[in-house]
Structure formats: C-alpha cells, structure tokens
Design a protein around this motif. Structure first.
Motif, PDB file in Angstrom:
ATOM      1  N   UNK B 272       0.817  -1.222   0.000  1.00  0.00           N
ATOM      2  CA  UNK B 272       0.000   0.000   0.000  1.00  0.00           C
ATOM      3  C   UNK B 272       0.849   1.270   0.000  1.00  0.00           C
ATOM      4  N   UNK B 273       2.008   1.238   0.635  1.00  0.00           N
ATOM      5  CA  UNK B 273       2.830   2.439   0.745  1.00  0.00           C
ATOM      6  C   UNK B 273       3.351   2.905  -0.613  1.00  0.00           C
ATOM      7  N   UNK B 274       3.381   2.024  -1.573  1.00  0.00           N
ATOM      8  CA  UNK B 274       3.876   2.385  -2.906  1.00  0.00           C
ATOM      9  C   UNK B 274       2.790   3.017  -3.779  1.00  0.00           C
ATOM     10  N   UNK B 275       1.547   2.930  -3.329  1.00  0.00           N
ATOM     11  CA  UNK B 275       0.441   3.341  -4.187  1.00  0.00           C
ATOM     12  C   UNK B 275       0.363   4.854  -4.378  1.00  0.00           C
ATOM     13  N   UNK B 276       0.405   5.592  -3.280  1.00  0.00           N
ATOM     14  CA  UNK B 276       0.198   7.051  -3.355  1.00  0.00           C
ATOM     15  C   UNK B 276       1.218   7.735  -4.284  1.00  0.00           C
ATOM     16  N   UNK B 277       2.495   7.411  -4.175  1.00  0.00           N
ATOM     17  CA  UNK B 277       3.453   8.066  -5.090  1.00  0.00           C
ATOM     18  C   UNK B 277       3.161   7.781  -6.564  1.00  0.00           C
ATOM     19  N   UNK B 279       0.174   7.148  -7.914  1.00  0.00           N
ATOM     20  CA  UNK B 279      -1.008   7.929  -8.286  1.00  0.00           C
ATOM     21  C   UNK B 279      -0.640   9.405  -8.422  1.00  0.00           C
ATOM     22  N   UNK B 280       0.208   9.882  -7.507  1.00  0.00           N
ATOM     23  CA  UNK B 280       0.608  11.295  -7.530  1.00  0.00           C
ATOM     24  C   UNK B 280       1.403  11.607  -8.807  1.00  0.00           C
ATOM     25  N   UNK B 281       2.096  10.599  -9.334  1.00  0.00           N
ATOM     26  CA  UNK B 281       2.870  10.812 -10.559  1.00  0.00           C
ATOM     27  C   UNK B 281       2.003  10.711 -11.815  1.00  0.00           C
ATOM     28  N   UNK B 282       0.734  10.415 -11.610  1.00  0.00           N
ATOM     29  CA  UNK B 282      -0.176  10.433 -12.750  1.00  0.00           C
ATOM     30  C   UNK B 282      -0.322   9.115 -13.479  1.00  0.00           C
ATOM     31  N   UNK B 283       0.233   8.029 -12.954  1.00  0.00           N
ATOM     32  CA  UNK B 283       0.074   6.733 -13.617  1.00  0.00           C
ATOM     33  C   UNK B 283      -1.379   6.295 -13.537  1.00  0.00           C
ATOM     34  N   UNK B 284      -1.904   5.691 -14.600  1.00  0.00           N
ATOM     35  CA  UNK B 284      -3.322   5.313 -14.647  1.00  0.00           C
ATOM     36  C   UNK B 284      -3.599   4.018 -13.889  1.00  0.00           C
TER      37      UNK B 284
END
Lengths: 321, 321
Positions: B272-277, B279-284
């Motif tokens: 889960x800790x890898x998810x936010x970065x 999403x923040x970088x714009x990956x779909x």
C-alpha cells in the motif's frame, strides 16, 4: 484447465526445460530471462517448419522433434555460437497425448545432444506448424558471418553433401533402398547434427561461414554476395558418401550435392595457412574450391571448364506448393 | 530469386529493420547478434497468431501488423523490460505485395512506437500465421514476475478492462455501434498499447506483475498460484469505460472485464505504501482488490459476498476451434 494449458504444462515438465547455465528464469512467466557473461553477445535465429511443406504429414513425431530443433541450432553452429536456450511455438489442430509425448522426446534428445534448454513459447490451435527460436552465446566480435571471405581463401565444407536430398524419395515413399543405404541417408534427413564444435573451432580462423540449408550453389551465392567475391567450386572435390553414390549414381549424386537442400553442414572460407592445423586436429573439413576476386559462384570440371548449371533451383521439399 | 526471398528482402528494407542500440547484427546472416549492457538480462517471449483462430481472415493487414507486435511486446512491459528487438516468422499461403506492404507498415508503426527493431525471422509457405519473438533488456534481478505478491498488498490494473472483448462483436461484424463507441473499443482491440512505461515505473515497487491477455479472473489465477496467495477482486472497483458500459450495459460490461481477453493492460500487486506516489505521478493505476493469505481468486460484491462466477472460461476468439 484447457487442453492447451495442459500442453504448456507438459513441455514445462520436459527434461530440456529444467534450466541451465545462463537461464535466469525459464518457462512459466510472461518472459524468460537469459543472462550473458560480460563480453559476450547473444546470437538469435528463428526457423519455421510447416506440415506438408517442410515435412510430410503425418510423420514420426520423435523424428520431427529432433529435426525441428537441429535445423534451428545449425544456425548457431554457423555463427560459432554456444547454444544457450530456445523457445517453441507449436500450432496444432488437435491435441494428441501420444503425439506430444513422442515429439517432446525427440526434442529432448536433440536438446540434450546440443546442450540447449527450452525456456518458453506458445501453444495454439491451427494447422500444424513449428517455429523455433534459438539463442546462443558468442564472444563479442568473434561471431562467424557470411561477409569476410577474401580472394586467396579456400572454400570448405564440414562433411558429405547431398545425403538429406538423397533421402527425400525415401521420406516420401517414392523409392526404396537397401537398409545400409537407407539408414545413412534417412539419418542425415531426420537427425542432422548441428556442427557446433566445428563452429567453435572455426572462430578466429574462418573468414566467413554459414550452414547449407538450401543447397551448396544457392548458399554459396549468399557468401559470394555478402563478401563481394567470386566462389569457384570444383566438381571433382564434392564430398559424396558411398551410400549416396550407390543409391543415385554419380551424376544425380553430384546434383543432390550441388542443389539439394537440408544438408546442415557448415560452408566456410579459410586462409590456406589455417587449413593444415584444422586437418591435423581431425576436423572433417573438405576443401571444395577457392575464393577469387569477382562475384557470383561458378562450378568447374577437372579441366577448369565452367559447367555451372543454368537452373540452380532445386525443388526443395519446403518449396512445394 | 523466389518470391519468398523477395519477402525477406522486403522486410529487411523496412524502417524497423535498420538496427539500433543493442543490435550488433541485424537481418541477413544465419543469426542476428544482440549486445546487452553489463548487469542486464535479456527478457524473451514468443507469441503466435493463427488466421481464423486469433484474428479474422481476411482482416486489415495494417491493423494485424500493429496488433501482432503489440501483443508480443506487452509481455516485455509485464516484466518491466526495455524493448530491444524482435523476430518475425511469417507463414502465408500466397504472396501479395499489397498485403505485405500494409502488414509491414502496421508492424513498423508499432515498432517505432515501442522502440523495437526487427532483427530476423523466417518466411514460409503455408496457412497464414505469425510468430513473433520479442527481446527486452532488464537490470539483473529487477524483472517483475508473477511470484512475489504478499498478503496486505493491493491488487491493481493499469487501465480500463473489457474494451477489447467488447469490440469482438464489432470485429466479427455481429453487431454495430455508434462511431464514438466503436472507435474506442476497436482501438483497444486492434492497437493495444503495451504499457512499457508503467512496467518500468513498477520496477522495485510492484511485488508481482503480468499482462492481462486471457481475462482478469484467469490471469489473476496465475499470480495467485505463482505467489501462493489469495486475490480478492471487488466487483464495484472494476474500471469500465463509458463506451463499454453504453455498448453492453453494466452486467455484460462487468463480464467482459472479468473474463474477456485481449486487454493487454498490466495486472500487478503493490505494498500500500507504494500506491500514493504512483497515483501522484499520474500513472493510470486503479486498485481493484487486495492480496490475502490463502489461494485462488475470489470476486466479491459491495457487501463482501463471494460472487465468483462458476464458469470463468471466456470463449476467447483464440480458443475457437
């Protein structure tokens, strides 16, 4: 689980799919992973065999398994590469456990002889065909190519020519032969032996090399063109087996050697100084001609007269409609 | 020169066959030679497409050219590999210059988009089929595999699901749709976009990955099995395009997303800790579920009830007889 998933599991369990040096990840993921030692390059070649075009259908699946891999690995031998791995794309109209088992046994037998591992592929439904992609290792800059033959070199082959073409009437049941003859010819057709060790021995010595798959005259043309030289082939030097001569007679045997396909022996050029050490080491190298300035390929008789056939196109089994 | 020799020359002259970084020797010799930077491994995958089984025959050869390469390159994306080169084994019953030209144009278009070069192959006569073997580079030990998902990870996909399956009735001319709908669905079918950049972004982050080719439920089963975990998919999280919903309605759209094939979007697991970065970088990236201890794949509704379909087998076009 679908029957094609079963085929995949079947091949994944084959002895030749159990990994080996240089195979970091084998069958079962989206890709296989290959590792190369520092200073080496990867040699890659792809060959397709289509039922009814490149092989009779039906045929013995064990023999087909051997032959389909040998034909592809022969390209690694021609580059002076060490076999590493291969993929198999099998398209088949029906799933027969017996056919698959025997095909896989033939594939395994040749894979073990060549020291090459199955790392992946695809299995699909459709008209029977096989596409094998083979991978080999070669030190950077040491691969044998078609492009370095020099005027003054000798033109050589790695063994007798024409045996596989001579076997074709036997494969197609158009003729019969005494077993002493049939066994040798059929062995050359069904179990060609990729000349891997000879390929390695030629590294740093041969100026050009390839394997003969489409016939000596046609394939010599590839070296002549890539090297921008003229190749002179001396008819009386063509190495012909006693069995081929007994089966076809001299004239037809020479024709099979010149234009018959499926030999899978190496064709290469050497500076004359490199020849004696190779012969002294026992390599089955036969000089069949020489490299000159110019272009194209000519066949000459014992008097040096040009007797190049006007029609070089052999009706290869795989050129059939 | 035979017509098949002409085809070989045709492909050898194609823009995507003009070499590139890592291609030490391209089309024209017994093997191609690939060079790998120190510390990298070679990712290899093979895919076969058979006429009448994996694609309608006849079909637009340009679209087939694009699709045949995209499907294969998607496996490189799934491993987090950088595309390097590919071989093409083309079997065709007849030689049509127009067909070949348009097929090669489609192949070129996708090759340039993916940054991958044609280095060899084979051309043979027989029932129409295509076998592509793709090669990519990946730093040693950093390839994404199916085998590392951990309980507590989130289960994600790289984009909308079911569009290609939704396109199938259009491809087969069984239905029609308004152009705004048809264009999107058909684009997903004919020009899947291998998620190469996403694959690279997931290196060192995703614990497992693959591309969805046989449908979400079936392919999730491969990760569950390889990682020895249970995957829970939440039905209301399935990402569905507005066009698919408009074309099929909600229930059929969900079915296409779950069991339809040919999506070629990435399926992967992340702490889960890898998810936010990401999403923040714009990956779909869309979260569709989670990883638990156990085995297998379950689909749950908004109340957490198990609604896993008993028949997961989608009648994929390529499973047709």
């Amino acid at each position: 689980m679908g029957e094609f998933e079963l085929i995949r599991k079947y091949f994944a369990a084959a002895p030749c799919a159990q990994g080996g040096e240089g195979i970091a990840l084998g069958i079962g993921d989206d890709c296989a992973l290959l590792a190369l030692p520092v200073g080496e390059q990867l040699a890659v070649s792809t060959d397709t065999l289509v039922a009814g075009v490149h092989f009779a259908d039906p045929c013995d699946p064990f023999l087909l398994g051997q032959r389909s891999l040998a034909v592809a690995v022969s390209d690694l031998a021609a580059m002076g590469a060490n076999p590493l791995a291969f993929t198999l794309a099998l398209t088949t109209p029906t799933v027969s456990a017996d056919w698959l088992q025997r095909y896989a046994q033939g594939l395994n037998a040749m894979a073990q002889r060549c020291g090459i591992g199955l790392v992946g592929g695809d299995t699909t439904r459709g008209p029977l065909s096989l596409t094998l992609t083979v991978f080999g290792r070669v030190p950077s800059g040491q691969a044998l190519t078609r492009g370095g033959a020099q005027p003054g070199d000798v033109l050589c082959v790695g063994g007798d020519l024409g045996n596989a073409a001579g076997a074709l009437p036997l494969v197609l049941s158009q003729r019969t032969a005494p077993s002493a003859i049939a066994e040798l010819l059929l062995a050359h057709y069904w179990s060609p032996q990729p000349q891997l060790a000879l390929g390695l021995a030629l590294r740093g010595k041969a100026t050009s090399a390839m394997d003969i798959s489409d016939g000596l005259l046609a394939d010599s043309g590839h070296i002549a063109k890539a090297s921008v030289v003229r190749l002179v082939i001396e008819q009386q030097r063509l190495p012909l087996s006693a069995q081929l001569l007994a089966f076809l007679g001299e004239q037809e045997a020479q024709s099979a050697a010149l234009s018959g396909g499926d030999d899978y022996v190496l064709l290469f050029t050497l500076p004359p100084v490199e020849l004696a050490p190779l012969l002294a080491s026992g390599w089955p190298v036969k000089v069949i001609g020489r490299v000159e300035q110019g272009q194209g390929v000519v066949l000459v008789d014992h008097a040096g007269q040009d007797i190049t056939p006007t029609n070089r196109g052999y009706q290869h089994f795989h050129e059939a409609p």
